[in-house]
Design an enzyme around this catalytic site. Sequence first.
Site, PDB file in Angstrom:
ATOM      1  N   GLY A   9      -9.661   0.766   4.990  1.00 13.17           N
ATOM      2  CA  GLY A   9      -9.488   1.966   4.179  1.00 13.17           C
ATOM      3  C   GLY A   9      -8.294   1.792   3.254  1.00 13.17           C
ATOM      4  O   GLY A   9      -7.909   0.675   2.920  1.00 13.17           O
ATOM      5  N   CYS A  10      -7.691   2.886   2.879  1.00 11.80           N
ATOM      6  CA  CYS A  10      -6.542   2.873   1.978  1.00 11.80           C
ATOM      7  C   CYS A  10      -5.407   2.050   2.581  1.00 11.80           C
ATOM      8  O   CYS A  10      -5.002   2.292   3.718  1.00 11.80           O
ATOM      9  CB  CYS A  10      -6.078   4.299   1.725  1.00 11.80           C
ATOM     10  SG  CYS A  10      -4.556   4.393   0.757  1.00 11.80           S
ATOM     11  N   PHE A  11      -4.880   1.112   1.800  1.00 10.64           N
ATOM     12  CA  PHE A  11      -3.842   0.258   2.352  1.00 10.64           C
ATOM     13  C   PHE A  11      -2.560   1.004   2.692  1.00 10.64           C
ATOM     14  O   PHE A  11      -1.788   0.563   3.535  1.00 10.64           O
ATOM     15  CB  PHE A  11      -3.567  -0.983   1.514  1.00 10.64           C
ATOM     16  CG  PHE A  11      -3.368  -0.821   0.026  1.00 10.64           C
ATOM     17  CD1 PHE A  11      -2.817   0.298  -0.557  1.00 10.64           C
ATOM     18  CD2 PHE A  11      -3.753  -1.867  -0.803  1.00 10.64           C
ATOM     19  CE1 PHE A  11      -2.641   0.405  -1.920  1.00 10.64           C
ATOM     20  CE2 PHE A  11      -3.572  -1.786  -2.180  1.00 10.64           C
ATOM     21  CZ  PHE A  11      -3.016  -0.647  -2.736  1.00 10.64           C
ATOM     22  N   TRP A  12      -2.295   2.146   2.083  1.00  7.02           N
ATOM     23  CA  TRP A  12      -1.104   2.923   2.438  1.00  7.02           C
ATOM     24  C   TRP A  12      -1.136   3.302   3.916  1.00  7.02           C
ATOM     25  O   TRP A  12      -0.135   3.239   4.614  1.00  7.02           O
ATOM     26  CB  TRP A  12      -1.016   4.212   1.634  1.00  7.02           C
ATOM     27  CG  TRP A  12      -0.895   4.072   0.158  1.00  7.02           C
ATOM     28  CD1 TRP A  12      -0.518   2.964  -0.556  1.00  7.02           C
ATOM     29  CD2 TRP A  12      -1.150   5.094  -0.792  1.00  7.02           C
ATOM     30  NE1 TRP A  12      -0.526   3.247  -1.893  1.00  7.02           N
ATOM     31  CE2 TRP A  12      -0.904   4.541  -2.072  1.00  7.02           C
ATOM     32  CE3 TRP A  12      -1.559   6.424  -0.696  1.00  7.02           C
ATOM     33  CZ2 TRP A  12      -1.048   5.282  -3.243  1.00  7.02           C
ATOM     34  CZ3 TRP A  12      -1.706   7.156  -1.858  1.00  7.02           C
ATOM     35  CH2 TRP A  12      -1.456   6.591  -3.118  1.00  7.02           C
ATOM     36  N   CYS A  13      -2.311   3.719   4.385  1.00  4.60           N
ATOM     37  CA  CYS A  13      -2.457   4.171   5.769  1.00  4.60           C
ATOM     38  C   CYS A  13      -2.381   3.004   6.749  1.00  4.60           C
ATOM     39  O   CYS A  13      -1.728   3.097   7.793  1.00  4.60           O
ATOM     40  CB  CYS A  13      -3.797   4.884   5.952  1.00  4.60           C
ATOM     41  SG  CYS A  13      -3.997   6.337   4.901  1.00  4.60           S
TER      42      CYS A  13
END
Length: 180
Positions: A9-13
Site C-alpha cells: 500500500g502507501c509507502f508512508w504507512c
Amino acid sequence: MERATFGGGCFWCVEAAFKELEGVQSVTSGYAGGHTEDPTYKAVCSGKTGHAEVVQIEYDPDAIAYADLLEVLFTIHDPTTKDREGPDVGSQYRSAIYAHDDDQLETAEAFAEELENEGLYDGIVTEIEPLDTFYEAEEHHQDYFEKNPNDAYCSMHAAPKVEKVREKFGENVEGEPTSA
C-alpha cells in the site's frame, strides 16, 4: 546489514510501521517492480511506470530475522486485495515482496504458502519476485509520518498500522516509539 524490499500500500504507512522495530536501521520509501528508469511519484501514481510504492528496509539479521519482517508485512496490510490497500487503489499500491537474493525469494514464497495452508489468508495475491532496481522516492516522502503525524491520511491509515505493530510485536519494538 541486509536489505528487504516490500510493498503493502502507501509507502508512508509501511515505512512508519517498520521503523518501530528493533534491528531495523533504516527504512527508505521508494519504487520497484516497474519498467521506467528513475520514476517520479507523479509518474508512478499515473500507473504507467509499472512501479509499486515500496520500502527498502536495512536491518541487522542478528537482531531481527527476514521471516519476522515478513510476519510484520503480512500483519499490517491485506495481501488478498489486488492493486489496493484500504482507500488506495491502483497497481502502485500492490502487495509485493522484492527479494534481494535466492534465500529471500524462497523464504518469502514458503512464508506465503504456509499462510495459505494454515487458512490465515485465502487467495494471497502478493507479487514475489527478485528485486531488479529500487528507486528512492523524493525527499518529502521520506519519514512522512514522523514529519506529519497530524496529517489526516496519516492519522487514519499510518497510525493504526503503527499501533498494530506495537501491540502485536511489542517485544521487538524499539525503545521510544514514534508518535502516533
